[in-house]
Structure formats: structure tokens, C-alpha cells
Design a protein around this motif. Structure first.
Motif, PDB file in Angstrom:
ATOM      1  N   LEU A  62      26.784   7.796  50.634  1.00 54.42           N
ATOM      2  CA  LEU A  62      26.445   8.121  49.247  1.00 54.42           C
ATOM      3  C   LEU A  62      27.681   8.064  48.351  1.00 54.42           C
ATOM      4  O   LEU A  62      27.631   7.502  47.243  1.00 54.42           O
ATOM      5  N   VAL A 197      19.570   9.070  44.480  1.00 57.56           N
ATOM      6  CA  VAL A 197      20.247   9.469  45.723  1.00 57.56           C
ATOM      7  C   VAL A 197      19.603   8.760  46.909  1.00 57.56           C
ATOM      8  O   VAL A 197      20.290   8.220  47.786  1.00 57.56           O
ATOM      9  N   TYR A 200      20.730   5.250  46.994  1.00 51.87           N
ATOM     10  CA  TYR A 200      22.143   5.054  47.322  1.00 51.87           C
ATOM     11  C   TYR A 200      22.532   5.519  48.725  1.00 51.87           C
ATOM     12  O   TYR A 200      23.718   5.420  49.089  1.00 51.87           O
TER      13      TYR A 200
END
Length: 375
Positions: A62, A197, A200
Motif C-alpha cells: 500500500l 485502499v 492499491y
């Protein structure tokens, strides 16, 4: 007699010893190895360690993808995105404009071949190309308002290229993440959401990040598609356009197959779908502009197939535009059939994108049929 000796030896074992051996074999066969050790604490430590390692790996992935930001979702802007983010580029160019563009080009990547300098030759008016990749009505709305905020007391009009879907009510994530767009989208910015999120920490984003990093290491960190101050493409950018097909015939064939598998009944163009489109039309009219709406051209063989199948979508698009003309002031120029404006089949980049030569031919036709809206 010798073969019975082992059996006899077993029979001579004490009863307690035999039972213990059998129980030991039973325990070893059925109990897990960790239970055989009798240490549940070690198993919990192992499980927690594995979980912590996985979370650390995801956090590292991330962090990498947020820093590289390959899809322009986080707004870090440390490196160029893996996807072409010409929304940011066009907004940056608008910020740098020194004079008001009198004619603004709007639309998707199908509009970016329109050269403001050529439009000025035809109309005597300066221009700016605000078309963006995958541009929606929300993109056009933001571009219109941003230019107006930069030159609040100047007048301008618009050439807006649309396809037979006319518009959608969707907002591109890259546009939503740009703070300059927020005032016009009725929000303060969506921020980096849980959905982002999820994106990613995925494989596609990580793959894109490594592609960006590799390009930067190899010395080609900046995008190859460049724009002039008026929003038009530089000459060297033409060969790097994503719509520039290696084989025009192949992309046309793919489009033909796509049309053949489409349902003949066109999806309804409801009011919710047109919300940004109508908002932009109303604002333009309120500020003295009569925009020219251009229906984008289609490769001839694809267009003929659409006509043979009943042309439900183009007919619906025209009907919708005629209905909107009862409330808004704008001119419609239908350029879907290239024979109307002298277009050439060889001057397409793919089945739906014309090249610069065809665009110039089309612009002559558009200006000539703009009913004075373009001067």
C-alpha cells in the motif's frame, strides 16, 4: 514353526505394556504434530507471526502504491501516473492561460485532435482544447467553470464532441481527486477512500507501480504525450496516442463484432444520466453562449453496420438532443457519417478516433454549419 515365533513373543508381553504401546501408536496417528508437542502457545505465536507478516507486506504494498500513485488516486504526484492523466495537465494549462480562449473544445480523447490554431484560422477566434481521455459531461462541466473562473468577465463559446451515448453522470476518480474540481462537483473532495485502499493493495496497481518505476529508472519518467499551451497535442505526441492502432483493420473488425453482439434496443437516456450535460448547457446559455454539439464520426463499415441494425442508438441520441433544444440553446452538427463532411476511411487512428487530417476536414464542416454560433 519359525514363522510363529514373533507372534508368540508378542503374546508373551505383559498386558499393561501392550496397552501402552497401542495407545502411543493411536496418539501419534490421530493427534496433530503441534498437539503432540503439547504447546498451544507456540501455535498461537506462529499464527500471530504469520498474520503480522501478511499485514506488514500489505502495508508495504500500500505504501509503495500510494507513493507511486499509478492511477492518480492518492494525489501524491511524486511520479507520473501509469494512466494518462490529462485532466491534471489541462487544468494546469488553464491556470497558465494569459488570455481568454474565445472557443473552447470539450469532449473525450476523440476531441483532442481539434487544433485551436486551425479553429482560429476558420473563425478568427482564439481557442483552447479542454478534451480529456474518457471525458464525461462532468469533465466538461469542470473545464467550463474553471476557465470561467480564470476569466470571469470574458465571453466564449464551445464545440462539444459527444458520441451517441451523449453523456453519463459518472465522475472520473482522477477528476474527483483534483481539489480544483471540487467546488464544481458539489463536494469538498472524496479523499483516499476504502475502495482506493482496496485498489492499491491489489496486483494490478502494484504491477502498474513497478512499470512506472522501471520507466523512471530507464530515463523515460515523463509521459510521451505532450500538450501545447492551447491544449493541443504536439506533433511528436501523435505516434504515442493509445488510440493509435497498429492495425486499423483489426480494430475495425473488433468494433464490428462488438456492434453485432450489442442488443438492438438502445439503453434509455434518462434525466439522471444527463445531469452534468444539462447543467453545463444551462450555465453556457446563462452566460451568453450557444454551444455547438458535434456527434463524433464512426468508421464507415462500422457506421453501415449500425444503420443495417436499425441505428437505434444514433436515432435516440438525436431525439434526445432535439428534446433538450426545447429548453436549451445549442446547435447540433451530426458528423457520424463521414461522407457528409468529406472524411476519409484511411485517416482514422482506430474505429472511433479520427486523425488530425480528418479532424481538420470535420472542423470546416462544423464551422460552416454552426449557424453563426462560432462567429
Amino acid at each position: 514353526m519359525e514363522s510363529s515365533a514373533p507372534s508368540a513373543a508378542v503374546e508373551q508381553l505383559p498386558a499393561g505394556t501392550a496397552d501402552a504401546a497401542a495407545e502411543e501408536r493411536l496418539d501419534r496417528n490421530l493427534a496433530p504434530a503441534i498437539a503432540e508437542l503439547g504447546d498451544g502457545v507456540r501455535f498461537r505465536r506462529y499464527a500471530l507471526g504469520a498474520l503480522a507478516s501478511m499485514l506488514l507486506l500489505l502495508a508495504a504494498v500500500l505504501a509503495l502504491n500510494v507513493l507511486v500513485d499509478p492511477f492518480s488516486l492518492a494525489g501524491t504526484k511524486l511520479l507520473p501516473p501509469a494512466l494518462e492523466n490529462d485532466r491534471t495537465t489541462k487544468l494546469d494549462l488553464i491556470d497558465k492561460l494569459e488570455t481568454n480562449p474565445q472557443i473552447v473544445v470539450l469532449g473525450s480523447s476523440r476531441s483532442r485532435q481539434a487544433e485551436p490554431r486551425f479553429i482560429e484560422q476558420l473563425t478568427g477566434k482564439t481557442g483552447f482544447n479542454a478534451g480529456v481521455t474518457g471525458g464525461s459531461a462532468a469533465d466538461s462541466w469542470v473545464m467550463v467553470r474553471t476557465i470561467a473562473a480564470r476569466f470571469p468577465h470574458a465571453r466564449r463559446t464551445y464545440i462539444w464532441f459527444v458520441d451517441y451515448g451523449i453523456a453519463t453522470n459518472g465522475i472520473n476518480p482522477q477528476l474527483a481527486e483534483d481539489p480544483r474540481a471540487s467546488p464544481y462537483l458539489g463536494r469538498t473532495g472524496v479523499g483516499f477512500s476504502l475502495a482506493d485502499v482496496g485498489t492499491y493493495i491489489g496486483f494490478d496497481a502494484t504491477k502498474a507501480s513497478f512499470r512506472v518505476l522501471r520507466a523512471c529508472i530507464e530515463g523515460s519518467c515523463h509521459g510521451r504525450i505532450r500538450y501545447r499551451a492551447d491544449g493541443s497535442l504536439t506533433a511528436g505526441s501523435q505516434r504515442y496516442l493509445p488510440e493509435r492502432a497498429k492495425s486499423l483493420a483489426r480494430t475495425v473488425g473488433q468494433k464490428v463484432e462488438e456492434i453485432r453482439h450489442q442488443p438492438r434496443q438502445a439503453p434509455r437516456l434518462g434525466s439522471k444520466r444527463l445531469v452534468w450535460f444539462e447543467r453545463a448547457l444551462a450555465w453556457m446559455n446563462a452566460h451568453g453562449a450557444t454551444p455547438v454539439i458535434v456527434l463524433n464520426p464512426i468508421y464507415p463499415s462500422v457506421w453501415r453496420l449500425i444503420q443495417r441494425r436499425g441505428a437505434a442508438r444514433p436515432k435516440q441520441a438525436l431525439a434526445t438532443l432535439r428534446r433538450l433544444q426545447r429548453r436549451y440553446r445549442f446547435v447540433v452538427v451530426d458528423c457520424e457519417d463521414i461522407s457528409r463532411w468529406g472524411g476519409k476511411a484511411k485517416d482514422f487512428n482506430n474505429a472511433t478516433h479520427v486523425d488530425q487530417q480528418n479532424m481538420r476536414r470535420m472542423l470546416r464542416y462544423v464551422v460552416a454549419r454552426s449557424r453563426g454560433a462560432l462567429g
